[in-house]
Write an enzyme that holds these catalytic residues in place. Structure first.
Site, short mmCIF file in Angstrom:
data_model
loop_
_atom_site.label_atom_id
_atom_site.label_comp_id
_atom_site.label_asym_id
_atom_site.label_seq_id
_atom_site.Cartn_x
_atom_site.Cartn_y
_atom_site.Cartn_z
N LYS A 248 14.05 -84.96 6.43
CA LYS A 248 13.96 -85.27 7.85
C LYS A 248 12.63 -85.99 8.14
O LYS A 248 11.62 -85.75 7.47
CB LYS A 248 13.98 -83.99 8.69
CG LYS A 248 15.28 -83.20 8.67
CD LYS A 248 15.11 -81.94 9.51
CE LYS A 248 16.37 -81.08 9.50
NZ LYS A 248 17.44 -81.68 10.32
N ARG A 322 26.41 -75.84 6.91
CA ARG A 322 27.85 -75.60 6.73
C ARG A 322 28.18 -75.16 5.31
O ARG A 322 29.19 -74.51 5.08
CB ARG A 322 28.63 -76.85 7.13
CG ARG A 322 28.40 -78.06 6.26
CD ARG A 322 28.78 -79.36 6.95
NE ARG A 322 27.86 -79.66 8.05
CZ ARG A 322 27.99 -80.71 8.87
NH1 ARG A 322 29.01 -81.53 8.71
NH2 ARG A 322 27.13 -80.93 9.82
#
Length: 468
Positions: A248, A322
């Site tokens: 990120k 996820r």
């Protein structure tokens, strides 16, 4: 902050008159001095307005507090009392007048939620800072205190930086909850995850320092042989998310201490249910990892095994939440629950769609959705249903595996495709996924900036009513 609400008090308390806009004129008519003060302060009873009327010594003699038009619905009107906590100086206050449709217990809970402060890293200098406390008569405040305590726990966990809220600290909190309520707890750590069949959790967390090894925490409350429905609560516990090798930017990493918000909410909701002794069994399942970068980090293009047996292509290492939820949801299915809830700070797309204050939820069970909507509205704990739009499922097709964790760009709806990914691993039967933010980016009265508990008060009410 459950200690700010009182059901008994021996000393003097400043009276609080909670008024609708329509009731203000009548309340002011008998006192020209208060009328003048109200005019000067432009007090009209709008939601959240407060007028402190001084006595001869200058201290508040009474308080007029506005709750708005009075037709906002029970939940919204009650939640206005979150603001009251920010309007009052230190002291003890008593609600002596309030609209009949707002139950005393709801007033107390809202006041406690609004009183929350996170001051762990700001030690008091000199005398401890005093605060306002609210006396609410005519109510059993035990449930309000327990809910407030659980919400404060979730907010504390989210606010605490990753150096003090790592996998081991989350495990410690889980053990404390289990011990307090006589629940059973199992923790599988590090390489043990591979032996126990949680390969996706291991793959995401294996790059972290050994002292911050990944783990899977399972709390079970209620006798296994009891003839009670099982509620499974799954929470994403990424204690810090660098993005992995798909790193990120600094702005995107700044708040990633809160990426364990799903785990914090799952533990808090489980605690609410246990504290209330609801007639259910509970399993709280929390996969906890740090998505770190090292020579052993998972790579874009890797294909992972999963507990369900489905192979997963890693298209983006920053879509790691996820992956760990996939293994946890598979475990939930093995327990054959009557209801499964998963909570996760999962996608930025959810924030783009609905902003920070309105978390979306996904379910294909219309009856469950109706119950969630009703409970959320009653508790002023807002959520919004988004669709599990099946035509987008093709965006998760992989050329070399059975599914991939990053959807094709044509689908665009990132929160929807994330939910569709989770649905492939979710148990049969009623299931709901909530993509929460767990954060107030803008502080305002009753809602201080920082960690926020979202959706779990409504979920608690829904569970209480669904299994009553």
């Amino acid at each position: 902050m459950s200690d700010v609400i009182l059901d008994a008090w021996d000393g003097p308390a400043v009276p609080v008159h909670a008024l609708t806009e329509a009731a203000v004129a009548e309340a002011l008519a008998a006192d020209p001095v208060v009328t003048a003060l109200a005019k000067t302060a432009d007090f009209k009873g709008k939601a959240g307005q407060a007028l402190l009327v001084p006595g001869s010594d200058g201290a508040p003699a009474k308080v007029l507090f506005g709750v708005g038009a009075g037709d906002d619905g029970v939940g919204d009107a009650a939640s206005t009392f979150r603001v009251l906590s920010a309007r009052l100086p230190a002291g003890v206050f008593e609600v002596v007048e309030a609209p009949a449709h707002i139950a005393p217990g709801r007033i107390a809970l809202a006041f406690a939620l609004g009183s929350y402060r996170f001051d762990r890293y700001k030690p008091a200098r000199g005398e401890p800072r005093e605060r306002a406390r609210l006396l609410v008569r005519g109510a059993d405040l035990s449930e309000a205190r327990q809910i407030a305590h659980a919400c404060a726990l979730a907010r504390d966990m989210v606010n605490t930086p990753a150096n003090d809220m790592g996998p081991r600290q989350i495990e410690t909190i889980a053990r404390e909850i289990a011990e307090q309520y006589g629940a059973r707890i199992t923790v599988i750590e590090g390489e043990g995850l591979l032996e126990a069949g949680y390969p996706a959790i291991h793959a995401v967390g294996r790059a972290a320092d050994p002292a911050r090894a990944p783990r899977f925490i399972e709390i079970q409350w209620g006798a296994p042989e009891a003839d009670r429905p099982l509620v499974c609560i799954v929470g994403k516990g990424v204690v810090f998310d660098t993005g992995g090798l798909d790193i990120k930017p600094s702005a995107g990493m700044r708040l990633m201490k809160k990426d364990m918000g799903g785990a914090a909410h799952a533990l808090a909701l489980g605690r609410m249910i246990m504290a209330a002794g609801l007639p259910v069994r509970v399993a709280v399942l929390v996969p906890v990892v740090e998505n770190a970068i090292s020579g052993d980090a998972m790579r874009p293009g890797d294909v992972l095994e999963s507990r369900k047996g489905l192979s997963i292509e890693v298209g983006n290492t920053d879509a790691e939440g996820r992956l760990i939820l996939a293994d946890a949801l598979t475990r939930a299915g093995e327990l054959e629950p009557a209801l499964t809830i998963d909570l996760a700070t999962l996608t930025g797309a959810a924030r783009i769609a609905l902003g920070p204050q309105l978390p979306p939820y996904f379910t294909d069970d219309d009856d469950l959705a109706a119950q969630i909507e009703a409970a959320a509205q009653a508790e002023a704990d807002p959520v919004w249903r988004l669709p599990l739009w099946k035509p987008y499922a093709d965006a998760l097709d992989s050329d070399i595996a059975e599914i991939k964790n990053d959807p094709d760009g044509w689908a665009q709806a990132g929160s929807v495709t994330a939910a569709l990914f989770l649905q492939r691993f979710a148990p049969k039967g009623p299931w709901v996924h909530l993509d929460i933010f767990a954060w107030n980016p803008r502080g305002r009265p009753g809602f201080p900036g920082g960690g926020e508990a979202q959706a779990i008060r409504g979920l608690y009410r829904m569970i209480r009513e669904r299994f009553a």
